[in-house]
Design an enzyme around this catalytic site. Sequence first.
Site: not given
Ligand code: GLN
Length: 304
Positions: A63, A66, A188, A240, A258
């Site tokens: 993420s 993002k 994504y 988050y 993650v």
């Molecule tokens: N690719 C992961 C997902 O969509 C990314 C989530 C994350 O890093 N928080 O669940």
Amino acid sequence: MDYTDTLREIASHVQPYIGSGEVASYIPPLAKIDPRQFGMALYTLDEGLFVIGDAYKRFSIQSISKVFAFAMAFNLLGDDIWSRLDREPSGTPFNSLVQLEVEYGKPRNPFINAGALVVADILVSHFAQPSLAVLQYLRRLVADDSVDIDLELAKAEQHLAHRNIAMAHFMKSFGNLQNGVDEVVDAYCNQCAIALSCAEVVMAGAFLANSGTCPIRSTVVTSRRQTRRINALMATCGTYDAAGDVAYRVGLPAKSGVGGGILAVVPGKATACVWAPGLDESGNSLVGTMALERLTEITGWSIF
Ligand code: GLN
């Protein structure tokens, strides 16, 4: 100023906790990662790069991507992007669907999965090869063409992306996705599977500390105004449902993934990246958050 000792002090502070937390088991290749790893890099605008531990080992940025995908989409659409996304913290897990129904398919912010899928949709509409576009963007920022997508990991995630697929279909039912669900989820998952080291992440994010100008190449990546806003979104939504706790403990705009990485920005001064694969219950690196907390305690760099 030499920050070598600062990093050493942080590393010894977190040493007893290395290996704590849970690796992201829902993406099979991430489940196999040894959690007993720790790397940290600091890039200051005045003094350059400082590293410790596994700072040159590439990991899945997940993420953290993002932020970069959003910067690209924000450049393309400007403030029109807010017709498709909100900019409020969600207070829910990164992959939650609950708000989407009551909020008519408009994601709370670009840094939860729903928001990142809308961002991916924007990129799919603008680029013939959207994953390659994000990859090239990062390769330019890091000044290294060997940066790549871990395709095996991307595929593994796509096969099990039931929640992301559900979210994408749901948003499409509200008219907030212009392209096909498969194409968007594919883009994504690919952007999430880009692998970078801590030393590369701090370089890639350095424009965020430097009012939008990449300090290495002196090129404008985002305008001053956009940069301030990306940092505001990172501070309020980048970690988050733990964003409040991270603001309290660390006090910096930050974006986690993650894969166990966290990028933090000290506006006007520096970027930091920590990688430690064990996650806390919000999906943020447990040891990584501790390390950043120690960093702002030592340096006084909290923005608050
Ligand atoms: N690719 C992961 C997902 O969509 C990314 C989530 C994350 O890093 N928080 O669940």
